[in-house]
Scaffold this active site. Structure first.
Site, PDB file in Angstrom:
ATOM      1  CD  GLU A   1      42.899 -26.374  -4.872  1.00  0.00           C
ATOM      2  OE1 GLU A   1      42.296 -25.599  -5.635  1.00  0.00           O
ATOM      3  OE2 GLU A   1      43.559 -27.336  -5.271  1.00  0.00           O
TER       4      GLU A   1
ATOM      5  CE  LYS B   1      32.604 -23.842  -6.593  1.00  0.00           C
ATOM      6  NZ  LYS B   1      32.233 -22.552  -7.111  1.00  0.00           N
TER       7      LYS B   1
ATOM      8  CG  ASP C   1      31.271 -16.364  -5.915  1.00  0.00           C
ATOM      9  OD1 ASP C   1      31.138 -16.898  -7.022  1.00  0.00           O
ATOM     10  OD2 ASP C   1      30.344 -15.822  -5.290  1.00  0.00           O
TER      11      ASP C   1
ATOM     12  CE1 TYR D   1      40.372 -23.974 -11.686  1.00  0.00           C
ATOM     13  CE2 TYR D   1      39.707 -21.931 -10.605  1.00  0.00           C
ATOM     14  CZ  TYR D   1      39.561 -22.859 -11.627  1.00  0.00           C
ATOM     15  OH  TYR D   1      38.603 -22.674 -12.575  1.00  0.00           O
TER      16      TYR D   1
ATOM     17  CE  LYS E   1      28.353 -23.369  -4.406  1.00  0.00           C
ATOM     18  NZ  LYS E   1      27.664 -23.068  -5.655  1.00  0.00           N
TER      19      LYS E   1
ATOM     20  CB  CYS F   1     -13.032 -15.352  -1.562  1.00  0.00           C
ATOM     21  SG  CYS F   1     -12.230 -16.956  -1.605  1.00  0.00           S
TER      22      CYS F   1
ATOM     23  CB  CYS G   1     -15.963 -19.019  -2.912  1.00  0.00           C
ATOM     24  SG  CYS G   1     -15.789 -17.990  -1.455  1.00  0.00           S
TER      25      CYS G   1
ATOM     26  CB  CYS H   1     -12.665 -16.280   2.298  1.00  0.00           C
ATOM     27  SG  CYS H   1     -14.093 -17.178   1.692  1.00  0.00           S
TER      28      CYS H   1
ATOM     29  CB  CYS I   1     -14.629 -20.980   0.306  1.00  0.00           C
ATOM     30  SG  CYS I   1     -13.068 -20.550  -0.441  1.00  0.00           S
TER      31      CYS I   1
END
Ligand code: IVH
Length: 670
Positions: free
Chosen positions: A113, A115, A117, A225, A314, A408, A411, A426, A432
């Site tokens: 069937e 589905k 929504d 359904y 789905k 940064c 750092c 950076c 860093c």
């Protein structure tokens, strides 16, 4: 009037008896659902016959009945949700599971069937008359929406036809047509009222109106359904046949229903509606496949949340709406700062998504995105999440502007922008922390030196414990040092050390890729590795030579040149190849073989149109033979290979007395 009075008395007598057993004898003669249901019936009868209300009626007990439009109702059997699959494999295991359960010798039939929504609704009919309608709620307790449901034209108040059971439950979906949804939203907008974000929300909002007259105006549709009988004698043993019966009673049943035996039919049904769903006037988000035999359904039973006899296959979702909660700035391996949007989690095609890259500053400006904005998330190509849009008309006053950092985040070094400000970097490199851990991880990753077992979490720990500080220090690891990390034991530490040692034998292109040179990915690394034969040649190159390599443009040649110009980087390369001993036998051998070819190490330019192969194919052939393909003629060029309709390169090469090779000669030579 006499019969109403009789019914009221009967109900009171029954309820008082159940009360006595329950409260005094501690015995439940009926389920909560049944009790609630009878009490509700009594309440409705008394509501319309107020003169018959007595003080001893069970409805008059304090707390036993609260007058409430959406009073909670306990479902007779839980309104479960469906197990989901997004792929055929998921469906196949469902089908296998069903077929493994014996259905009294019959082959299992499946009912496919659409589905829909919308909003699930349960409707109870007593001797063919609608007495109660309720929403799903939490599956066990729903909300009574009887007066509103009665306003929906496709819900019969009294059943048609024959074979009417004494008590019947009809289940189905209340939906709003896409066209009605648009009309409704247009009207709401004209009236300066809040609009609905999709037809499902519109259906839900319209069903749960305090005033049933509004529900009536909203043009809702109910599709049945399934149904439950309460007496076994009234049963119809096929789900498909039951739906046919529901239709006869006056319900709308989807016309797109297919009874089938196996997955090919199911998959065709799925594919058909995956493609055609946009032409339907209502939303569907997949198909539902149910075991058709009611006996088999009963045998299979339920999980806590879903029946074992049905599955939703789905369609992949495209987009979801959610709220942006935060933006964090990530420091990449090459120092690029990438804004990452964090939002309230959404499930797209079965996967929960919490964050998505916002790429760069320009993207933030282009989207005009703010924290607390409602945003649209899409899974690009069904994999990578992307913030595609901001819903500006849903913007609230609590939005906050997103400021790109100046320093940064890892750092604190000053960030530097490129010309169009799209890339902010950076430049601290190994200093860093964020870059350091990414550079080290990348160096040993699968496409680079391929050290299995040395993942990001181990690298982080090793840096945190000051055991490693750069790529080189990894080669000086010992099992003892590794074991300092809590969860690494003897066996694992030896495994990692062996993998590190093994990784020293690699290929030139993997080594170049491992270095984390900005813009140098796997393909560019291969191009560089096939152009330069030794590390020395690479370190001694200049920007013009780099630019002349086919497929390497301005940005990449600049980036490589900047990288090899820095002493710190040159030292790393030398240390790794000389002292640590990273080497690439494979390419050496290849070079030995290649040295015997005519084109080996020759700098070649192509011009004109070629008949035998495309230009790209010719380049590939030459590169495989060890040649270097250049874009422009210079004194260093060895050969110009020309096809038809030659351009200025031909004349420049002639002037410089460079050897000219026709396409025919080229074919002969290869
Ligand atoms: S059968 C145990 N059939 O999907 C539930 N449900 O995700 C059995 N739905 O709450 C439901 N179309 O409201 C079934 N053809 C269909 C459906 C359908 C939509 C909804 C239903 C349920 C939800 C589960």
């Amino acid at each position: 009037m006499k019969s109403i009075k009789k019914k009221i008395n009967e109900l009171r007598k029954k309820l008082l008896k159940y009360d006595f057993f329950y409260h005094t004898l501690n015995q439940s003669l009926i389920s909560d659902a049944e009790y609630d249901y009878l009490l509700n019936q009594l309440y409705n009868l008394e509501l319309h016959n107020k003169e018959l209300i007595t003080l001893d009626s069970p409805t008059q007990k304090v707390g036993s009945y609260i007058i409430n439009n959406f009073k909670k109702v306990v479902h007779f059997s839980p309104m479960l949700s469906l197990e989901n699959t997004f792929d055929l494999n998921g469906y196949l295991s469902f089908e296998k599971r069903i077929k493994n359960v014996e259905d009294f010798g019959k082959p299992a039939l499946f009912c496919c069937e659409l589905k829909m929504d919308g909003v699930a609704l349960s409707i109870i009919y007593e001797k063919g008359v609608l007495v109660r309608a309720s929403t799903r709620g939490d599956g066990y307790i729903g909300e009574n929406v009887t007066s509103n449901a009665k306003m929906i034209k496709s819900i019969p108040i009294r059943l048609n036809s024959y074979n009417i059971p004494s008590r019947l439950e009809i289940r189905g979906e209340v939906i709003m047509l896409k066209s009605d949804f648009i009309t409704l939203n247009n009207q709401l907008a004209l009236d300066n009222k809040k609009i609905f974000s999709n037809p499902r929300n519109a259906a839900s909002g319209s069903l749960r109106q305090i005033n049933p007259d509004i529900t009536e105006k909203r043009k809702l549709i109910f599709f049945c359904y399934g149904c439950n009988f309460f007496k076994t004698t009234e049963e119809i043993s096929s789900h498909y046949e039951r739906l046919k019966q529901c239709k006869k009673w006056g319900f709308l049943v989807q016309k797109n229903i297919l009874l089938c035996i196996q997955h090919i039919e199911v998959y065709n049904f799925y594919k058909k509606f995956e493609k055609n769903r946009f032409f339907l006037n209502f939303h569907i988000d997949g198909i539902v496949i149910k075991a058709d035999s009611i006996l088999l359904q009963k045998k299979l039973g339920n999980n806590n949340t879903s029946p074992k006899w049905a599955i939703a296959f789905k369609f992949p979702d495209k987009e979801k709406i959610t709220k942006l909660i935060d933006v964090k700035f990530q420091v990449g391996r090459t120092g690029v700062i990438t804004p990452v949007g964090y939002f309230e989690p959404v499930k797209i095609s079965g996967v929960i998504i919490r964050k998505a890259s916002l790429y760069n500053k320009n993207e933030i400006q282009r989207l005009n995105i703010h924290i607390n904005d409602m945003i649209i998330i899409r899974r690009a190509g069904d994999v990578i999440p992307k913030i595609t849009n901001v819903i500006k008309n849903k913007r609230l006053s609590n939005i906050k502007k997103i400021f790109f950092p100046v320093l940064c985040p890892s750092c604190n070094s000053l960030l530097i922008k490129n010309e169009d400000e799209s890339i902010i970097r950076c430049h601290a490199g190994f200093i860093c922390y964020a870059q350091k851990k990414r550079i080290i991880h990348h160096f040993f990753s699968k496409s680079a030196l391929n050290v299995i077992g040395l993942g990001p979490s181990i690298i982080n720990q090793l840096i945190k414990h000051n055991i490693i500080d750069n790529v080189m220090s990894v080669f000086y690891l010992t099992p003892e040092k590794l074991k300092k990390i809590e969860y690494i034991q003897e066996k694992k530490s030896i495994k990692i050390i062996n993998a590190i040692l093994k990784s020293k034998k690699t290929t030139f292109s993997r080594f170049i890729y491992a270095l984390s040179i900005p813009y140098v990915g796997k393909t560019i690394s291969e191009k560089i590795a096939s152009y330069f034969i030794t590390v020395k040649q690479l370190l001694d190159t200049n920007i013009l030579e780099l630019y002349s390599i086919s497929g390497i443009g301005h940005t990449i040649s600049n980036s490589i040149f900047n990288y090899i110009s820095l002493d710190s980087n040159r030292n790393v390369i030398i240390e790794l190849t000389k002292n640590i001993g990273i080497s690439w036998d494979e390419s050496d051998k290849r070079n030995d073989v290649l040295k015997k070819t005519f084109f080996f190490n020759k700098k070649i330019v192509l011009t004109g149109k070629f008949k035998s192969y495309s230009r790209r194919e010719i380049k590939e052939i030459l590169i495989k033979l060890g040649a270097k393909i250049l874009n422009n003629i210079s004194q260093n060029t060895d050969f110009l290979i020309y096809g038809k309709k030659v351009g200025s390169k031909y004349f420049n090469a002639s002037k410089l007395k460079i050897k000219l090779i026709s396409e025919k000669e080229f074919l002969f030579l290869i």
